[in-house]
Write an enzyme that holds these catalytic residues in place. Structure first.
Site, PDB file in Angstrom:
ATOM      1  N   GLY A 147       0.824  -1.203   0.000  1.00 45.61           N
ATOM      2  CA  GLY A 147       0.000   0.000   0.000  1.00 45.61           C
ATOM      3  C   GLY A 147       0.850   1.242   0.000  1.00 45.61           C
ATOM      4  CB  CYS A 148       0.165   4.689  -1.106  1.00 47.35           C
ATOM      5  SG  CYS A 148      -1.499   4.924  -0.471  1.00 47.35           S
ATOM      6  CE1 TYR A 149      -1.359   8.179   4.351  1.00 44.88           C
ATOM      7  CE2 TYR A 149      -3.212   6.764   3.836  1.00 44.88           C
ATOM      8  CZ  TYR A 149      -2.697   8.016   4.071  1.00 44.88           C
ATOM      9  OH  TYR A 149      -3.529   9.114   4.028  1.00 44.88           O
ATOM     10  CB  THR A 170       5.233   2.228  -0.013  1.00 49.96           C
ATOM     11  OG1 THR A 170       4.664   1.039  -0.572  1.00 49.96           O
ATOM     12  CG2 THR A 170       6.508   2.580  -0.765  1.00 49.96           C
ATOM     13  CB  SER A 171       5.278   6.667   2.730  1.00 44.91           C
ATOM     14  OG  SER A 171       4.667   6.937   3.959  1.00 44.91           O
TER      15      SER A 171
END
Lengths: 320, 320, 320, 320
Positions: free
Chosen positions: A129-131, A133-134
């Site tokens: 997911g994007c969150y 990953t960050s």
């Protein structure tokens, strides 16, 4: 040179469109099909041409060597299985097969910089997911070396542009509701994202608690995570764990200045900086991690994984 | 009814213009003068009329019963003294006289809901900064009752619209640099703001560390602070401290839903919600506090203080 | 393959940075130097590396086969002469040498699709302004065929993002002043732009009057011109003049649907659509023309011209 | 003092919410009911309290002295008739009863500054559209005096914020689609708006053609119309027709400087400036007219009309 046919299921959303555009410009891939049930028959303009959406049911899965699924959460797993049965490798961008979300089958988690070898040989990869990953790209160098205080709460405060919520006709995502506004939110995807982050931490058997607070930014794309980490002991050179771990990584930028979202937009990179917190008793670091939620947080990382699965140079076709 | 003459020093910036507009619509005040050195001779449109800026040196200080100073930090203290010598009461919006910033003289700190009686009788009031207002209104109900874990780090992650940086021609504040961008920053005002918050906490003799991380939002106005607080013990009713402390307060909204900046823009209110953090060992609360940095964070609170100092109803002329 | 050294004078502004980034990714060019007086010594991050700004006075003009000048209007002409004297070809992005603005010397006007052959053999090219590029690419197919009513007023209503005003610390360009705002303006550059458009029309000896109204949009980049044209006679196929004239042009998109700015941002294209106006007695067309002011309206077109001047494929290194 | 009960049908949209907020702060009106079928049972926060939406079918029409209808176009006329039958006066904000749109029954058109006496005695008023309000207030002073060239085409180029499209879950109105974008559009409401403007012109029996081009701005609220008008003869004092016609009007600002949208947002005003077009043979004026589409273009003008219909001071409860 022969181009490898790949397909995109669910190509009309933000991540699917981004992915289709990357494929259209990729030196070694060609877009075999792009599906979108509601938009079938419509065309999507791409660099160097256009593609006509077909119904997902009509996807010629066997014609592709690799299939990306950007189908909605819940609907994707079934199509991953079909694509696999048709002989294709698969990168699944949904949560369906990600760690921490109760998938029946364990498939490699495609946080490429940490799972490169597993991805290379995988038939199916669950794209993070994007969150997560960050946050994970920021946290894992500390967790790997066990530098975080045992039992501590690691606080992940993230702010995301609206494309992270997908291309769906929700009143709260209308321009008139988002412009000049900002808010935390605590629903829907945030639980899935937190489960995913916790599962990744547990893989390393680290005893830390995670606290995750997502916010909605009045911008189209980008995630900045500001992460506060109590340490076992002060670090002489706070940035060293990231510099060492990510030396030579083509898509990780470890930098001195605090990152800005515009530095990472439309690029498949994570940009990470660190600050020692002054005037607090517990030795504490803050990590600042910026990505484009649609690129390193979705379509870019998916293509990075696909490149590896297809035996190509990992950086091919990816904007840096 | 007789209107009380008040003046504004430094009226051309964002806070000064906001204040002048409030005064122009105030039922009991009238704007005696508005100064702005660089814009002297220019007119400022106000509801119901316009005012011509004069040089600060030409301000007829003695003609005003109360003077607001929105002069730059460093330049304000001198003018506060002059206004006072001329017989006027003063509300200083700069940092010059605020707690924690080394002012030679202690003047009441105008966080109105916490210092109302001192403000009422003060000759000079130091109006709080915008970040400290958003954070302290959220934190003080817990600190007052000593509910925060001793020695803990309280993390204040704040995001502010660009008017918080003032109306100054900085390249990094240009529309082209701010739109579709987001970043943390750690310079200039953030130290002043943190000193101010620490000094307020020390007044209550609480043993907690503060961590403050400001971010710049691509919006004009508003601050959202997301504050993470380790508690001594879990709270049965997490919202109770705020509901109790702020019962009857006209400018504090204690609410269940997470606050959004658009709910507080152009209003002299702080809107506060609380969430218990799940799945962490240390009992932890998150407090979400939203204000308009130019209103409750600057001009509105200044007028709220001025109303008290002049013996008027505290809510007069303030947008709710 | 040998890379051709080129230099950029005035590389710290919006157009200069865009140009430097294009050069850094160009398959046949290499950036020999980048000048910026106020920022000298600072580095500019570019794809695949970084460049350190030098003072313009220190530019090794003779080391470059071609020099781009993004120096301010008024300061550029002198440096164009110096670069030329040093043996370099020059693309001047300022107004200094453009038609209609009183340049002492006539140099080819680099509206590439209309002056390709002159550009190819030129030692110096005056790169068109952003507004004139958007308007002239839309109007010239009608003017060339003399289809506009004689003596008519052609109305060009344009709206531009703020980067068109350059990277200068003006209060009226601050985020807080531009967000949620929109306005027409009639100062400064608009006269220069109108002179340039008039001069281009006079080259074709057409008897029409031009009316130009620029507006400032709360976006970073892009110009949309909505142009109203009284015709000599109705056109059976309104889009035919553009389809015919621009057939095969790699950077002109003649389309049916009305263009949106996001379709052209970061791309070196003009996107043009046409509508017949209904229910008016004078046969009238509206032309809608969209470009990115920093790409087709500045740095992209400059590179398009440079490619031709250096005998390279016109499309090299340009984003489509 | 006795407060007059008024009701709002369709109170959950942008105009309906704005209207309900105005009523909540009005010194002489009280909100008897607010309907919203999809949101029935939900509460709308208003200054000084909240209101719970009821189903439109449950509206106690007879309890209100005046009913505002913000129901969708097509659905409104029926409810206007019902409210009227129940004895209430009605201000209809939909197109259903507006001139030029084929209403069966002629009711006064509530462009207040031009139809004040008819409004005062009307049982039902058709509140003008937002685009027609901005254009007609600008054009009528010229049309009334017959100063526009006979047979000329008057070009109305307008740009509107997204709230003009209403609070509806359309993909093209999502933040991610609107931010950093700008486009003309030619569908749906634009025909209705043009019909309405043409009908108003025909009432004055003027022989001019209208050309109308709406554009979508990436802002929440505001319309700027840039209107180009060929004149019979040059005007010695271009601004005189507006200064004369609107002398003493509380809600019209005739100004020298070009208007900006932020000058009119949240205010019930139209701000108008004029420029003589230079260097064209046909004597031509440009009129710049700015309003807030939700205030003077909808809810504010509706309340202005209601004040007149109820025998109140026309300016009561309206933000200037």
């Amino acid at each position: 040179m022969h181009k490898i046919p790949v397909g995109v299921l669910g190509a009309s959303g933000y991540a699917g469109r981004e992915l289709s555009a990357f494929i259209a410009q990729h030196p070694r891939l060609t877009l075999a099909f792009a599906t979108a049930n509601a938009q079938r028959g419509e065309t999507l303009e791409l660099p160097g041409g256009a593609v006509t959406f077909i119904a997902t049911d009509d996807a010629p899965l066997a014609s592709a060597e690799l299939v990306f699924s950007s189908l909605p959460h819940g609907a994707s797993a079934e199509w991953v299985a079909r694509a696999r049965a048709a002989g294709a490798r698969v990168v699944d961008l949904s949560t369906d097969l990600r760690i921490g979300n109760g998938a029946a089958e364990a498939v490699p988690y495609g946080l490429t910089e940490w799972t490169r070898e597993a991805v290379r040989s995988a038939r199916v990869v669950a794209n993070p997911g994007c969150y997560p990953t960050s946050a994970l790209l920021a946290l894992l160098p500390l967790l790997e070396r066990d530098l975080i205080a045992s039992g501590a709460t690691v606080s992940i405060s993230s702010a995301s542009g609206v494309t992270g919520a997908g291309l769906s006709p929700r009143l709260d995502l209308l321009f008139g509701e988002v412009t000049e506004n900002y808010r935390a939110y605590g629903v829907g995807n945030s639980h899935r994202h937190l489960n995913e982050m916790r599962a990744a931490v547990q893989l390393l058997a680290r005893d830390v608690d995670l606290l995750f607070t997502p916010h909605l930014l009045p911008i189209a794309r980008g995630i900045l995570s500001t992460i506060t980490v109590p340490l076992r002991a002060p670090l002489a050179d706070p940035l060293e764990p990231w510099r060492t771990r990510y030396a030579g990584e083509p898509f990780i930028e470890v930098v001195d200045a605090l990152p800005e979202l515009r530095q990472v937009q439309r690029r498949n990179v994570a940009r990470i900086a660190v600050r020692r917190v002054e005037h607090v008793r517990t030795p504490t670091l803050q990590i600042f991690s910026a990505i484009d939620n649609l690129v390193k947080g979705a379509a870019g990382q998916a293509l990075q994984n696909a490149n590896l699965m297809l035996g190509l140079d990992e950086t091919l076709g990816l904007p840096r």
